[in-house]
Design a protein around this motif. Structure first.
Motif, mmCIF file in Angstrom:
data_model
loop_
_atom_site.group_PDB
_atom_site.id
_atom_site.type_symbol
_atom_site.label_atom_id
_atom_site.label_comp_id
_atom_site.label_asym_id
_atom_site.label_seq_id
_atom_site.Cartn_x
_atom_site.Cartn_y
_atom_site.Cartn_z
ATOM 1 N N ALA A 119 10.225 44.624 32.818
ATOM 2 C CA ALA A 119 9.938 45.123 31.077
ATOM 3 C C ALA A 119 10.772 43.697 30.536
ATOM 4 N N SER A 164 7.551 41.897 29.393
ATOM 5 C CA SER A 164 7.029 42.919 28.060
ATOM 6 C C SER A 164 7.499 41.846 26.615
ATOM 7 N N TRP A 173 2.718 40.090 25.431
ATOM 8 C CA TRP A 173 3.260 40.270 26.809
ATOM 9 C C TRP A 173 2.933 38.897 27.465
#
Length: 269
Positions: free
Chosen positions: A59, A63, A8
């Motif tokens: 995301a 992510s 991440w």
């Protein structure tokens, strides 16, 4: 088998953008909810849709999808379709006329001044152009290898997707509003031309991008298998999104027609 980087990461610029989106929307949504018509003009489901759009944006940017996209073409394609379609659709669906009222007076003059550039034809050309141009091998490799070019790529995908979906889903009545079969033609032309790119990538006989062809292999995928999967993701996503969007637009048109009939009955027309 080599394991890809799936970490991440939170860059200051994208994080600030996400926080600004959340703060501005949350402030406006709460203000509208306090009014007499708040439940109609700022329903909870709009808030949830907008938050889902922000989550999809996070995301795509923070992510493991982001580092994976530099190692696997298929993961980069998922990131692209999030920024081009999923994020803009959800953020726009989270808006209403009343929620947008503070910025409507700014948007409408800008639209008039932009002229053709704010119209649906330009939005189609931009959407298709963004997808085709960034998949030119030299530009694609540069975007993966250079953080500056990668940021430019992400900005162009996000802006192109936002402008494209604005013409279909905007709650504000625009001077460029699509009527009749306009939305159908708008969708079909765009999705078919982008889908062709996906089909081309799916059935290309050799890897097109050196950044993946010369890199290590992950998850047992060859460079050609990875490219085939990425092309299939693009082609299938374009078809699925087109079908869902056309169904939504049809249902919305029926609802608007029913409301128009009700108004006509009330006024005895």
């Amino acid at each position: 088998m080599t394991t890809p980087d799936a970490s991440w990461s939170v860059a200051p610029g994208p994080l600030l953008l996400v926080l600004l989106l959340l703060g501005a929307y949350g402030w406006r949504w709460r203000a509208v909810r306090r009014t007499a018509s708040g439940s109609r003009d700022a329903p909870v489901w709009r808030l949830l849709v907008f938050l889902t759009g922000v989550a999809a944006l996070a995301a795509a940017l923070f992510s493991p999808l982001d580092p994976l996209g530099e190692q696997l073409f298929a993961m980069h394609m998922v990131q692209h379709v999030l920024l081009l379609d999923v994020v803009p659709i959800l953020l726009i669906l989270g808006l209403t006329k009343v929620l947008l009222r503070p910025v409507t007076r700014l948007l409408q003059p800008l639209e008039r001044q932009a002229g053709w550039w704010a119209g649906p034809v330009f939005a189609i050309l931009l959407y298709i152009g963004v997808m085709w141009i960034w998949h030119i091998p030299a530009l694609y490799d540069a975007a993966v290898e250079s953080s500056t070019v990668h940021i430019l790529e992400h900005l162009s995908f996000t802006f192109g997707g936002a402008l494209y979906w604005w013409h279909l889903l905007s709650p504000i009545r625009s001077r460029h509003a699509l009527g009749g079969l306009g939305p159908v033609v708008y969708m079909v032309v765009t999705k078919v031309l982008v889908g062709i790119l996906g089909i081309f990538l799916t059935f290309a006989p050799r890897p097109l991008y050196d950044v993946y062809a010369e890199g290590p292999r992950y998850w047992g995928l060859s460079a050609l298998d990875d490219q085939t999967l990425a092309g299939a993701i693009m082609a299938i996503e374009q078809s699925v999104v087109m079908g869902i969007a056309l169904a939504y637009l049809f249902i919305r048109a029926l609802g608007e027609a029913d409301r128009a009939d009700e108004r006509a009955e009330r006024h005895g027309v």
